[in-house]
Design an enzyme around this catalytic site. Structure first.
Site, short mmCIF file in Angstrom:
data_model
loop_
_atom_site.label_atom_id
_atom_site.label_comp_id
_atom_site.label_asym_id
_atom_site.label_seq_id
_atom_site.Cartn_x
_atom_site.Cartn_y
_atom_site.Cartn_z
N ASN A 8 0.86 -1.19 0.00
CA ASN A 8 0.00 0.00 0.00
C ASN A 8 0.90 1.24 0.00
O ASN A 8 1.70 1.44 0.92
CB ASN A 8 -0.89 -0.04 1.25
N HIS A 11 1.03 6.18 1.91
CA HIS A 11 1.78 7.13 2.73
C HIS A 11 2.96 7.76 2.02
O HIS A 11 3.57 8.71 2.52
CB HIS A 11 2.14 6.50 4.08
N ARG A 19 3.47 18.61 1.89
CA ARG A 19 4.08 19.83 1.39
C ARG A 19 3.31 20.46 0.22
O ARG A 19 3.27 21.68 0.09
CB ARG A 19 5.52 19.51 0.95
N HIS A 51 -5.60 3.73 -1.58
CA HIS A 51 -6.93 4.05 -1.05
C HIS A 51 -7.32 5.46 -1.48
O HIS A 51 -6.73 6.43 -1.02
CB HIS A 51 -6.88 3.94 0.48
N ARG A 53 -9.48 8.13 -0.92
CA ARG A 53 -10.45 8.57 0.10
C ARG A 53 -11.29 9.72 -0.40
O ARG A 53 -10.86 10.49 -1.25
CB ARG A 53 -9.68 9.03 1.35
N ARG A 57 -7.00 12.77 1.00
CA ARG A 57 -5.94 13.27 1.90
C ARG A 57 -4.56 12.75 1.51
O ARG A 57 -3.55 13.32 1.91
CB ARG A 57 -6.24 12.89 3.35
N HIS A 58 -4.50 11.65 0.76
CA HIS A 58 -3.17 11.22 0.29
C HIS A 58 -3.20 10.95 -1.21
O HIS A 58 -2.82 11.82 -2.00
CB HIS A 58 -2.58 10.04 1.11
N GLU A 78 -8.44 0.50 -2.99
CA GLU A 78 -9.21 0.48 -1.73
C GLU A 78 -10.16 1.66 -1.75
O GLU A 78 -9.75 2.77 -2.11
CB GLU A 78 -8.22 0.68 -0.59
N THR A 108 -7.03 6.27 10.04
CA THR A 108 -6.89 5.18 9.08
C THR A 108 -8.17 4.37 9.19
O THR A 108 -9.03 4.67 10.00
CB THR A 108 -5.63 4.35 9.38
N THR A 109 -8.31 3.34 8.36
CA THR A 109 -9.54 2.54 8.41
C THR A 109 -9.63 1.86 9.77
O THR A 109 -8.74 1.11 10.15
CB THR A 109 -9.50 1.50 7.28
N GLU A 159 -10.88 -9.48 2.91
CA GLU A 159 -9.63 -9.11 3.57
C GLU A 159 -9.94 -9.04 5.06
O GLU A 159 -10.76 -8.21 5.48
CB GLU A 159 -9.10 -7.77 3.04
N HIS A 198 -3.78 -4.71 7.67
CA HIS A 198 -3.94 -3.55 8.55
C HIS A 198 -3.11 -3.71 9.82
O HIS A 198 -3.29 -4.65 10.58
CB HIS A 198 -5.40 -3.28 8.95
N GLY A 199 -2.18 -2.77 9.99
CA GLY A 199 -1.37 -2.75 11.20
C GLY A 199 -0.24 -3.78 11.24
O GLY A 199 0.42 -3.93 12.26
N GLY A 220 1.15 -1.45 4.35
CA GLY A 220 1.57 -0.14 3.89
C GLY A 220 2.47 0.61 4.84
O GLY A 220 3.66 0.79 4.59
N1 PXP Z 1 -5.86 -3.13 4.23
C1 PXP Z 1 -6.83 -2.19 4.36
C2 PXP Z 1 -8.21 -2.56 3.99
C3 PXP Z 1 -6.53 -0.89 4.83
O1 PXP Z 1 -7.51 0.02 4.97
C4 PXP Z 1 -5.18 -0.57 5.10
C5 PXP Z 1 -4.85 0.83 5.53
O2 PXP Z 1 -5.03 1.70 4.47
C6 PXP Z 1 -4.22 -1.57 4.93
C7 PXP Z 1 -4.58 -2.84 4.52
C8 PXP Z 1 -2.78 -1.30 5.21
O3 PXP Z 1 -2.64 -1.02 6.55
P1 PXP Z 1 -1.23 -0.55 7.13
O4 PXP Z 1 -0.91 0.75 6.48
O5 PXP Z 1 -1.49 -0.47 8.58
O6 PXP Z 1 -0.24 -1.62 6.74
#
Ligand code: PXP
Length: 244
Positions: A8, A11, A19, A51, A53, A57-58, A78, A108-109, A159, A198-199, A220
């Site tokens: 992902n 970021h 910036r 993603h 959004r 924002r990104h 996403e 974040t989600t 997922e 995620h995480g 990500g």
């Molecule tokens: N999967 C989903 C559905 C997410 O929303 C995110 C965060 O955007 C991720 C994976 C990746 O999460 P992380 O950035 O914590 O690795």
């Protein structure tokens, strides 16, 4: 026990927007999420996730179109299930979309989709995506009721949300892992492909490989963070090595 890696790149765009959000036509705009995606591919990613959004924002719309054109692997878009973003997805035609809940305030989600409450709107989006040849993944908490609802929606992929696992420690983490294992089994028994994310980071990802029939992890923040020190290609390569 191994898994494929989707990186992902949100970021990378977060850093650019910090910036240049209000000066997008500057000759100095950097870093480029597309360049990041190509580095992640060189490092062994089998897919690129971004993603889009509602508040942009990104990642912004142009990034998504450029990613689709430029990457050699597959794009996983996403997105929240809103008419505006669905219309964009149907123009971009990514290989995959991952439907996530989205509120403007969250950093974040934060939680998985509620496939029970939102069954009707998810059903129509799944149909529209499937008619366009886009594979849908539903981002859900590892709860039996959500797996059952996802199966009723006939989603090809889920997922599983690993956020609670990632935030827990000790016996609480063991319990979260057990929930994920059970959910993965239920999903694969229903013929649904199991992805997770995620995480996840370099320190907590190994036990996740025990999820039955796990196919793909989307990671990500941790990879982009490590990339600050070793570069994104190397950071991806290190995560791929952990998943093998
Ligand atoms: N999967 C989903 C559905 C997410 O929303 C995110 C965060 O955007 C991720 C994976 C990746 O999460 P992380 O950035 O914590 O690795």
């Amino acid at each position: 026990m191994s898994a494929l890696l989707g990186v992902n790149i949100d970021h990378v765009a977060t850093l650019r927007q910090a910036r240049y959000a209000r000066n997008a036509t500057s000759i100095n705009v950097e870093p480029d999420p597309v360049e990041a995606a190509l580095a992640a591919e060189r490092g062994g990613a089998v897919g690129i996730t971004a993603h889009l959004r509602q508040d942009r924002r990104h990642v912004v719309d142009r990034d998504i179109f450029r990613l689709k054109e430029s990457i050699a692997t597959k794009l996983n878009l996403e997105m929240g299930n809103s008419p505006e973003i669905v219309a964009i997805a149907l123009k971009v035609l990514p290989a995959d979309v991952c439907l996530v809940p989205e509120s403007r305030e969250e950093v974040t989600t934060e939680g998985g989709l509620d496939c029970i409450t939102h069954r009707a709107t998810l059903e129509s989006t799944l149909q529209a995506m499937s008619d366009a040849g886009i594979r849908v993944s539903l981002f859900i908490d590892p709860e039996p009721a959500q797996i059952a609802a996802a199966a009723l929606l006939r989603t090809p992929v889920v997922e599983l949300h690993t956020g609670a696992y990632a935030e827990a420690s000790g016996t609480a983490r063991d319990a979260e892992l057990a929930r994920l294992v059970k959910a993965a089994r239920l999903a694969s028994d229903s013929g649904i492909q199991v992805n997770a994310g995620h995480g996840l980071n370099y320190g907590n990802v190994a036990p996740i490989l025990s999820l039955p029939k796990l196919v793909e992890l989307n990671i990500g923040h941790s990879i982009v963070s490590r990339a600050v020190f070793v570069g994104l290609e190397q950071a991806t390569r290190e995560m791929v090595a952990l998943l093998q």
